[in-house]
Design a protein around this motif. Structure first.
Motif, PDB file in Angstrom:
ATOM      1  N   PHE A   1       3.535  -5.867   5.202  1.00 60.85           N
ATOM      2  CA  PHE A   1       4.255  -6.783   6.089  1.00 60.85           C
ATOM      3  C   PHE A   1       5.283  -7.556   5.279  1.00 60.85           C
ATOM      4  N   PHE A   2       6.561  -7.186   5.477  1.00 56.56           N
ATOM      5  CA  PHE A   2       7.659  -7.827   4.758  1.00 56.56           C
ATOM      6  C   PHE A   2       7.418  -7.842   3.246  1.00 56.56           C
ATOM      7  N   GLY A   3       7.034  -6.683   2.716  1.00 59.22           N
ATOM      8  CA  GLY A   3       6.856  -6.522   1.274  1.00 59.22           C
ATOM      9  C   GLY A   3       5.489  -6.912   0.747  1.00 59.22           C
ATOM     10  N   ASN A   4       4.630  -7.424   1.574  1.00 60.64           N
ATOM     11  CA  ASN A   4       3.297  -7.830   1.123  1.00 60.64           C
ATOM     12  C   ASN A   4       2.247  -6.834   1.597  1.00 60.64           C
TER      13      ASN A   4
ATOM     14  N   ALA B   1      -3.066   4.367  -5.414  1.00 65.06           N
ATOM     15  CA  ALA B   1      -2.412   5.662  -5.210  1.00 65.06           C
ATOM     16  C   ALA B   1      -1.024   5.505  -4.595  1.00 65.06           C
ATOM     17  N   ILE B   2      -0.829   4.513  -3.739  1.00 64.93           N
ATOM     18  CA  ILE B   2       0.451   4.350  -3.050  1.00 64.93           C
ATOM     19  C   ILE B   2       1.429   3.482  -3.837  1.00 64.93           C
ATOM     20  N   PHE B   3       0.918   2.383  -4.417  1.00 63.75           N
ATOM     21  CA  PHE B   3       1.827   1.382  -4.985  1.00 63.75           C
ATOM     22  C   PHE B   3       1.898   1.390  -6.520  1.00 63.75           C
ATOM     23  N   ASP B   4       0.873   1.907  -7.207  1.00 71.67           N
ATOM     24  CA  ASP B   4       0.873   1.827  -8.675  1.00 71.67           C
ATOM     25  C   ASP B   4       1.520   3.023  -9.352  1.00 71.67           C
TER      26      ASP B   4
END
Length: 280
Positions: free
Chosen positions: A63-66, A126-129
């Motif tokens: 949500f908005f980068g968070n 897996a998605i962000f790192d």
């Protein structure tokens, strides 16, 4: 980052509420009531939070980068409206590495390949790192396979140390441990690793095959000689114990020689029968 559970409520109840808001909003708009417009906009905004989760799949909400959390449980859910979703599979997958050409610990060029069984256990990592965790798994798998292959010899002819050909289970376990350490960053769990291809490189395959054959022949002959010596010793002891014939050192040496030749020889032996001496 670490995975956390996202806020979500039963999607069927949310659909009923949305339907009620739509009907009420349309009815009020017909009556030219501004509240109807508010209800209609509210229903549309809630609709953006409806999400359908399939089995063995998860959605990370942003949500908005968070990062707000991940929904894993299958079903119809209402979560944070206007939040973007990143889907990721939780299924167990196989990765077959390419046939790699590396040098073992003795410097011999070999060809080696492996299969890696893995699945995602932390969706946030897996998605962000990492960038495209599937490619990350492929590259790290081949890197770990190369590193493990250089620690051992292809074959240990003396049979004392671990070798790639002689100890595939130990090598696979070592590969899985090293690969798991590399893939923690991507939130991936390695379930199993197995070598699928192992051979000498083409340029030395013929020479190493001759070496293996020579080693096998030498080991076989050693076993035959040890057995022959035991049989000869047993035969002489039996003859002397039962007093069948008195053997002096010369005859004993001759008997030992004959017995060893007949047992160890690869070809059939033609016996010579001594019928006595002819005197003129």
């Amino acid at each position: 980052m670490f995975e956390k559970k996202a806020w979500a409520v039963n999607g069927y109840l949310a659909l009923i509420c949305m339907l009620a808001l739509l009907i009420g909003g349309i009815a009020l708009i017909i009556q030219k009531n501004l509240i109807g417009t508010v209800l209609l906009i509210t229903a549309l905004i809630l609709g953006t939070g409806i999400i359908v989760v399939q089995p063995n799949k998860a959605y990370a909400l942003v949500f908005f980068g968070n990062y707000l959390g991940t929904i894993r449980k299958p079903g119809l859910w209402l979560s944070i409206p206007l939040a973007s979703r990143k889907g990721i599979s939780l299924k167990v997958r196989n990765f077959n590495s390419k046939t790699l050409k590396v040098n073992d610990i003795e410097g011999n060029p070999i060809e080696i390949a492996a299969v890696v069984v893995f699945r995602v256990v932390d969706t946030a990592k897996a998605i962000f790192d990492v960038e495209k965790y599937e490619q990350f798994v492929e590259i790290q798998s081949e890197t770990a396979l190369r590193h493990v292959a250089t620690r051992y010899a292809y074959d240990n002819f003396e049979g004392n140390d671990i070798s790639l050909r002689g100890n595939p289970e130990e090598v696979s376990d070592e590969l899985m441990k090293e690969l798991q350490q590399r893939l923690i960053l991507a939130g991936v769990e390695v379930s199993e690793t197995r070598l699928t291809h192992l051979a000498y490189a083409t340029e030395i395959a013929g020479a190493m095959l001759q070496r293996q054959q020579a080693s096998a022949i030498l080991s076989a002959r050693q076993i035959i000689v040890e057995g022959a010596v035991g049989l000869v010793q047993l035969a002489i002891e039996r003859i002397e114990k039962e007093g069948v014939i008195d053997l002096d050192d010369e005859r004993k040496a001759s008997m030992v020689n004959n017995l060893l030749v007949s047992i160890v020889s690869e070809r059939s032996i033609q016996p010579v029968v001594n019928t006595g001496t002819v005197y003129s």
